[in-house]
Design a protein around this motif. Structure first.
Motif, PDB file in Angstrom:
ATOM      1  N   ILE A 143       0.642  -1.209   0.051  1.00  0.00           N
ATOM      2  CA  ILE A 143       0.075  -0.115  -0.023  1.00  0.00           C
ATOM      3  C   ILE A 143       0.885   1.256  -0.030  1.00  0.00           C
ATOM      4  O   ILE A 143       1.938   1.265   0.605  1.00  0.00           O
ATOM      5  CB  ILE A 143      -0.777   0.055   1.327  1.00  0.00           C
ATOM      6  CG1 ILE A 143      -1.823  -1.079   1.080  1.00  0.00           C
ATOM      7  CG2 ILE A 143      -1.837   1.219   1.077  1.00  0.00           C
ATOM      8  CD1 ILE A 143      -2.778  -1.357   2.486  1.00  0.00           C
ATOM      9  N   ARG A 144       0.479   2.291  -0.894  1.00  0.00           N
ATOM     10  CA  ARG A 144       1.421   3.346  -0.858  1.00  0.00           C
ATOM     11  C   ARG A 144       1.048   4.412   0.334  1.00  0.00           C
ATOM     12  O   ARG A 144       0.195   4.446   0.690  1.00  0.00           O
ATOM     13  CB  ARG A 144       0.689   4.087  -2.144  1.00  0.00           C
ATOM     14  CG  ARG A 144       1.698   5.518  -2.551  1.00  0.00           C
ATOM     15  CD  ARG A 144       1.062   5.898  -3.870  1.00  0.00           C
ATOM     16  NE  ARG A 144       1.552   7.141  -4.299  1.00  0.00           N
ATOM     17  CZ  ARG A 144       0.928   8.241  -4.906  1.00  0.00           C
ATOM     18  NH1 ARG A 144       0.017   7.996  -5.490  1.00  0.00           N
ATOM     19  NH2 ARG A 144       1.820   9.520  -4.974  1.00  0.00           N
ATOM     20  N   LEU A 145       2.254   4.810   0.836  1.00  0.00           N
ATOM     21  CA  LEU A 145       2.049   5.888   1.783  1.00  0.00           C
ATOM     22  C   LEU A 145       2.115   7.143   1.266  1.00  0.00           C
ATOM     23  O   LEU A 145       2.777   7.547   0.210  1.00  0.00           O
ATOM     24  CB  LEU A 145       3.492   5.808   2.710  1.00  0.00           C
ATOM     25  CG  LEU A 145       3.975   4.332   3.411  1.00  0.00           C
ATOM     26  CD1 LEU A 145       5.382   4.416   3.743  1.00  0.00           C
ATOM     27  CD2 LEU A 145       3.136   3.934   4.510  1.00  0.00           C
ATOM     28  N   ALA A 146       1.498   7.955   2.144  1.00  0.00           N
ATOM     29  CA  ALA A 146       1.341   9.439   1.641  1.00  0.00           C
ATOM     30  C   ALA A 146       2.508  10.411   1.800  1.00  0.00           C
ATOM     31  O   ALA A 146       2.872  11.443   1.022  1.00  0.00           O
ATOM     32  CB  ALA A 146      -0.066  10.176   2.530  1.00  0.00           C
ATOM     33  N   GLU A 147       3.503   9.964   2.698  1.00  0.00           N
ATOM     34  CA  GLU A 147       4.525  10.791   2.986  1.00  0.00           C
ATOM     35  C   GLU A 147       5.886   9.766   2.637  1.00  0.00           C
ATOM     36  O   GLU A 147       5.990   8.677   3.389  1.00  0.00           O
ATOM     37  CB  GLU A 147       4.803  11.382   4.331  1.00  0.00           C
ATOM     38  CG  GLU A 147       3.727  12.406   4.546  1.00  0.00           C
ATOM     39  CD  GLU A 147       3.669  12.411   6.249  1.00  0.00           C
ATOM     40  OE1 GLU A 147       4.767  13.492   6.482  1.00  0.00           O
ATOM     41  OE2 GLU A 147       2.804  12.220   6.993  1.00  0.00           O
ATOM     42  N   LYS A 148       6.913  10.499   1.879  1.00  0.00           N
ATOM     43  CA  LYS A 148       7.996   9.444   1.430  1.00  0.00           C
ATOM     44  C   LYS A 148       8.899   9.448   2.538  1.00  0.00           C
ATOM     45  O   LYS A 148       9.129  10.505   3.102  1.00  0.00           O
ATOM     46  CB  LYS A 148       8.541   9.879   0.159  1.00  0.00           C
ATOM     47  CG  LYS A 148       7.636   9.493  -0.956  1.00  0.00           C
ATOM     48  CD  LYS A 148       8.413  10.230  -2.273  1.00  0.00           C
ATOM     49  CE  LYS A 148       7.324  10.004  -3.420  1.00  0.00           C
ATOM     50  NZ  LYS A 148       8.023  10.403  -4.713  1.00  0.00           N
ATOM     51  N   HIS A 149       9.699   8.613   2.970  1.00  0.00           N
ATOM     52  CA  HIS A 149      11.010   8.261   3.809  1.00  0.00           C
ATOM     53  C   HIS A 149      10.464   8.758   5.107  1.00  0.00           C
ATOM     54  O   HIS A 149      11.495   9.284   6.021  1.00  0.00           O
ATOM     55  CB  HIS A 149      12.213   9.235   3.319  1.00  0.00           C
ATOM     56  CG  HIS A 149      12.593   8.925   2.163  1.00  0.00           C
ATOM     57  ND1 HIS A 149      13.458   7.759   1.809  1.00  0.00           N
ATOM     58  CD2 HIS A 149      12.296   9.383   0.768  1.00  0.00           C
ATOM     59  CE1 HIS A 149      13.978   7.745   0.455  1.00  0.00           C
ATOM     60  NE2 HIS A 149      13.276   8.794  -0.191  1.00  0.00           N
ATOM     61  N   ARG A 150       9.405   8.848   5.719  1.00  0.00           N
ATOM     62  CA  ARG A 150       8.616   8.996   7.160  1.00  0.00           C
ATOM     63  C   ARG A 150       9.309   8.132   7.832  1.00  0.00           C
ATOM     64  O   ARG A 150       9.672   8.281   8.953  1.00  0.00           O
ATOM     65  CB  ARG A 150       7.103   9.615   7.020  1.00  0.00           C
ATOM     66  CG  ARG A 150       6.788   9.868   8.315  1.00  0.00           C
ATOM     67  CD  ARG A 150       7.065  11.289   8.452  1.00  0.00           C
ATOM     68  NE  ARG A 150       6.826  11.543   9.946  1.00  0.00           N
ATOM     69  CZ  ARG A 150       5.727  11.944  10.348  1.00  0.00           C
ATOM     70  NH1 ARG A 150       4.493  12.223   9.755  1.00  0.00           N
ATOM     71  NH2 ARG A 150       5.375  12.077  11.611  1.00  0.00           N
ATOM     72  N   ILE A 151       8.914   6.795   7.626  1.00  0.00           N
ATOM     73  CA  ILE A 151       9.206   5.631   8.378  1.00  0.00           C
ATOM     74  C   ILE A 151      10.503   5.090   8.038  1.00  0.00           C
ATOM     75  O   ILE A 151      10.728   4.685   6.698  1.00  0.00           O
ATOM     76  CB  ILE A 151       8.141   4.667   8.278  1.00  0.00           C
ATOM     77  CG1 ILE A 151       6.838   5.409   8.867  1.00  0.00           C
ATOM     78  CG2 ILE A 151       8.516   3.370   9.186  1.00  0.00           C
ATOM     79  CD1 ILE A 151       5.520   4.423   8.764  1.00  0.00           C
TER      80      ILE A 151
END
Length: 390
Positions: A143-151
């Motif tokens: 599933i795509r995340l709304a924010e990149k490189h956050r986790i």
């Protein structure tokens, strides 16, 4: 441990799967509550989660519950464990008696196994959405995340308690990860913070943070929210059939529109609190002092209750407390009965007849000062005395 929460951007097939997982988790939770209640009625002792999980495994083998095999085993296991933990917390006096989760009112959510969940810079892998080894079908699990490189997604990162939740508009993934400790040197001066309605916060170093609820943007959204609330209320009356209300499609659309406006207001206020608390903590003060406000008592004033509710005093305290802990800054909570506003910062005299309308403090010793700024100074001095006596 640092908790991170990121919004998901699932496609239609993934959204369907997410709701299936959440509904199955709710079913397992309610099944456990029913089993514990039935056992108690029959005079039995508390059933451990390990015994209930074995019984639930046998339930999945029956023809009427074969559909449970389509859902990841870890989702139902953790739901059973959560239900048992809710009973344990009740027995210890830490929470109320466990209740069944309502399909309409409860928050759809489910657990993911620590070892099975995986992250990349842009996606998260949910266990069991597709068991096929084909690449095109394996995409369903990501599933795509709304924010990149956050986790962080390094191989050595350990994830704790991953949860997927739905807030009525969007799906979110929350997870705890280990983070490096911030050991930067602190300043020689501490700060006292006085929270109020005229201004959000007045700090003892002369910094004033405005009340964002007085801004034009928030006022316009509040006006829009009130109009939508009246619109929804009227539609409920139009769709009333006897003693029941029937939800038409237009009513559902209006409710979703109202939810979006309410969510936007909440996000604006929370974001502003994060900006203010981070600014204060990033100065690295020697200590931070905050007053223990009786918010529930303050809410009884019908003229100020809405303004107090919008200020989110408890959320401010929660944020400043955990951010101070992250940065190794001593956080001191002043006594609820400490007269921060009535105490003169010059001579120490207490002005008992000080009214809420008196915005300037005038003492017999000649001290003439803004009451909120004086309260911040008194809180700072309170923190100095606490640290000296420690």
């Amino acid at each position: 441990m640092k908790s991170i929460k990121v919004m998901l951007k699932p496609n239609n097939r993934q959204r369907t799967k997410l709701f299936q997982y959440a509904n199955t988790s709710r079913f397992a939770y309610n099944w456990t509550i029913a089993k514990q209640q039935e056992n108690y009625t029959n005079g039995g002792k508390f059933i451990s989660d390990s015994e209930l999980r074995k019984e639930f495994t046998q339930l999945k083998k029956t023809d009427s519950h074969k559909w449970l095999n389509e859902i990841s085993n870890n989702v139902t296991k953790q739901a059973i464990k959560d239900a048992c933990n809710s009973y344990k917390h009740f027995f210890k006096g830490l929470s109320k008696y466990p209740r069944f989760k309502s399909r309409r009112k409860s928050t759809p959510s489910f657990y993911q196994d620590n070892g099975k969940i995986k992250f990349t810079a842009t996606h998260v892998k949910i266990e069991g959405f597709s068991s096929s080894k084909k690449k095109n079908k394996q995409k369903l699990n990501w599933i795509r995340l709304a924010e990149k490189h956050r986790i962080p997604f390094d191989e050595h990162v350990k994830y704790m308690n991953p949860r997927i939740t739905f807030n009525g508009l969007n799906w979110w993934v929350s997870v705890s990860v280990e983070s490096a400790s911030n050991d930067a040197p602190l300043q020689s001066e501490g700060v006292g913070i006085d929270l109020g309605l005229k201004e959000l916060a007045v700090v003892s170093d002369h910094t004033v943070y405005k009340n964002i609820n007085k801004s034009n943007k928030v006022k316009k959204l509040e006006k829009k929210k009130r109009r939508l609330q009246r619109k929804v209320s009227r539609k409920y009356q139009y769709n009333k059939e006897g003693e029941r209300y029937k939800k038409a499609r237009n009513l559902i659309k209006s409710e979703k529109h109202l939810l979006k406006v309410s969510r936007k207001l909440t996000n604006i206020r929370h974001n502003y609190l994060h900006q203010v608390t981070s600014t204060i903590v990033n100065r690295k003060p020697k200590f931070i002092v905050l007053e223990d406000l009786n918010v529930s008592g303050m809410m009884k004033n019908k003229h100020l209750s809405k303004a107090i509710q919008q200020q989110l005093f408890y959320e401010f305290r929660r944020q400043i407390e955990y951010k101070s802990k992250w940065n190794h800054i001593p956080f001191i909570l002043a006594d609820r009965w400490f007269p921060s506003s009535k105490l003169c910062s010059g001579c120490g005299d207490i002005k008992k007849d000080l009214k809420l309308s008196d915005r300037l403090y005038q003492c017999r010793c000649g001290n003439y000062i803004d009451r909120d700024y004086q309260a911040a100074i008194n809180l700072k001095q309170y923190g100095e005395r606490v640290l000296q006596s420690a």
